[in-house]
Write a protein that holds these residues in place. Structure first.
Motif, PDB file in Angstrom:
ATOM      1  N   VAL A  24       1.109  -1.247   0.165  1.00  0.00           N
ATOM      2  CA  VAL A  24      -0.034  -0.093  -0.037  1.00  0.00           C
ATOM      3  C   VAL A  24       0.975   1.341   0.047  1.00  0.00           C
ATOM      4  O   VAL A  24       1.861   1.384   0.873  1.00  0.00           O
ATOM      5  N   ASP A  25       0.707   2.120  -0.996  1.00  0.00           N
ATOM      6  CA  ASP A  25       1.512   3.262  -1.068  1.00  0.00           C
ATOM      7  C   ASP A  25       0.243   4.269  -0.515  1.00  0.00           C
ATOM      8  O   ASP A  25      -0.608   4.584  -1.054  1.00  0.00           O
ATOM      9  N   MET A  26       0.719   5.002   0.585  1.00  0.00           N
ATOM     10  CA  MET A  26       0.048   5.908   1.415  1.00  0.00           C
ATOM     11  C   MET A  26       0.308   7.415   1.203  1.00  0.00           C
ATOM     12  O   MET A  26       1.572   7.379   1.768  1.00  0.00           O
ATOM     13  N   VAL A  27      -0.281   8.208   0.499  1.00  0.00           N
ATOM     14  CA  VAL A  27       0.204   9.519   0.468  1.00  0.00           C
ATOM     15  C   VAL A  27      -0.855  10.345   1.070  1.00  0.00           C
ATOM     16  O   VAL A  27      -2.145  10.431   0.819  1.00  0.00           O
ATOM     17  N   THR A  28      -0.214  11.171   2.241  1.00  0.00           N
ATOM     18  CA  THR A  28      -1.021  12.018   2.989  1.00  0.00           C
ATOM     19  C   THR A  28      -1.050  13.418   3.051  1.00  0.00           C
ATOM     20  O   THR A  28       0.060  13.979   2.624  1.00  0.00           O
ATOM     21  N   THR A  29      -2.205  14.077   2.560  1.00  0.00           N
ATOM     22  CA  THR A  29      -2.309  15.698   2.232  1.00  0.00           C
ATOM     23  C   THR A  29      -2.945  16.243   3.518  1.00  0.00           C
ATOM     24  O   THR A  29      -4.111  16.140   3.733  1.00  0.00           O
ATOM     25  N   VAL A  30      -2.206  17.183   4.234  1.00  0.00           N
ATOM     26  CA  VAL A  30      -2.783  17.711   5.450  1.00  0.00           C
ATOM     27  C   VAL A  30      -3.729  18.800   4.912  1.00  0.00           C
ATOM     28  O   VAL A  30      -3.216  19.560   3.992  1.00  0.00           O
ATOM     29  N   PRO A  31      -4.770  19.088   5.412  1.00  0.00           N
ATOM     30  CA  PRO A  31      -5.678  20.054   4.921  1.00  0.00           C
ATOM     31  C   PRO A  31      -5.098  21.559   5.242  1.00  0.00           C
ATOM     32  O   PRO A  31      -4.531  21.595   6.519  1.00  0.00           O
ATOM     33  N   PRO A  32      -5.281  22.308   4.398  1.00  0.00           N
ATOM     34  CA  PRO A  32      -4.995  23.877   4.800  1.00  0.00           C
ATOM     35  C   PRO A  32      -5.532  24.057   6.053  1.00  0.00           C
ATOM     36  O   PRO A  32      -6.698  24.056   6.176  1.00  0.00           O
ATOM     37  N   GLY A  33      -4.884  25.105   6.733  1.00  0.00           N
ATOM     38  CA  GLY A  33      -5.425  25.484   8.106  1.00  0.00           C
ATOM     39  C   GLY A  33      -5.314  24.472   9.211  1.00  0.00           C
ATOM     40  O   GLY A  33      -5.761  24.897  10.327  1.00  0.00           O
ATOM     41  N   THR A  34      -4.979  23.180   9.056  1.00  0.00           N
ATOM     42  CA  THR A  34      -4.679  22.449  10.144  1.00  0.00           C
ATOM     43  C   THR A  34      -3.712  22.847  10.996  1.00  0.00           C
ATOM     44  O   THR A  34      -2.641  23.116  10.704  1.00  0.00           O
ATOM     45  N   THR A  35      -3.802  22.884  12.423  1.00  0.00           N
ATOM     46  CA  THR A  35      -2.706  23.378  13.413  1.00  0.00           C
ATOM     47  C   THR A  35      -1.894  22.370  13.649  1.00  0.00           C
ATOM     48  O   THR A  35      -2.065  21.123  13.409  1.00  0.00           O
ATOM     49  N   ASP A  36      -0.700  22.715  14.029  1.00  0.00           N
ATOM     50  CA  ASP A  36       0.359  21.869  14.554  1.00  0.00           C
ATOM     51  C   ASP A  36      -0.145  21.038  15.566  1.00  0.00           C
ATOM     52  O   ASP A  36       0.135  19.632  15.582  1.00  0.00           O
TER      53      ASP A  36
END
Length: 106
Positions: A5-17
């Protein structure tokens, strides 16, 4: 069956640390649970582009439906795109028990 499984994560804009840290912590707990259950066999970090979140994982599941259940249970799935490749044994696999015992076919 085994699945790569190739897993690519994209954090949504505006997500806090803090939200990112919480999500990663929950993902680590769930990954450990899946490993203990025998579903998550291996996990690698391939070369990454700047800012890229990507992992390669080897999963064990009875079938694609069981794999999907495992993947859907992972917290990061809401931010992630998974590409699943079902794997089949190769007759010359050096890790094959039959080959190592001399009963496998080349």
């Amino acid at each position: 069956m085994e699945f790569l499984v190739d897993m690519v994560t994209t954090v949504p804009p505006g997500t806090t640390d803090g939200e990112i840290a919480d999500m990663r912590a929950r993902e680590a707990v769930r990954a450990a649970e899946l490993a203990a259950q025998g579903h998550l066999v291996r996990l690698w970090r391939p070369p990454l582009a700047p800012g890229e979140w990507r992992s390669w994982a080897l999963f064990q599941a009875d079938d694609a439906d069981q794999l999907e259940t495992a993947l859907a249970s992972m917290p990061l799935r809401v931010w992630r795109h998974d590409t699943v490749t079902p794997l089949t044994p190769h007759p010359s696999d050096p890790g094959s028990a039959g080959r190592l015992s001399g009963t496998g076919r080349p």
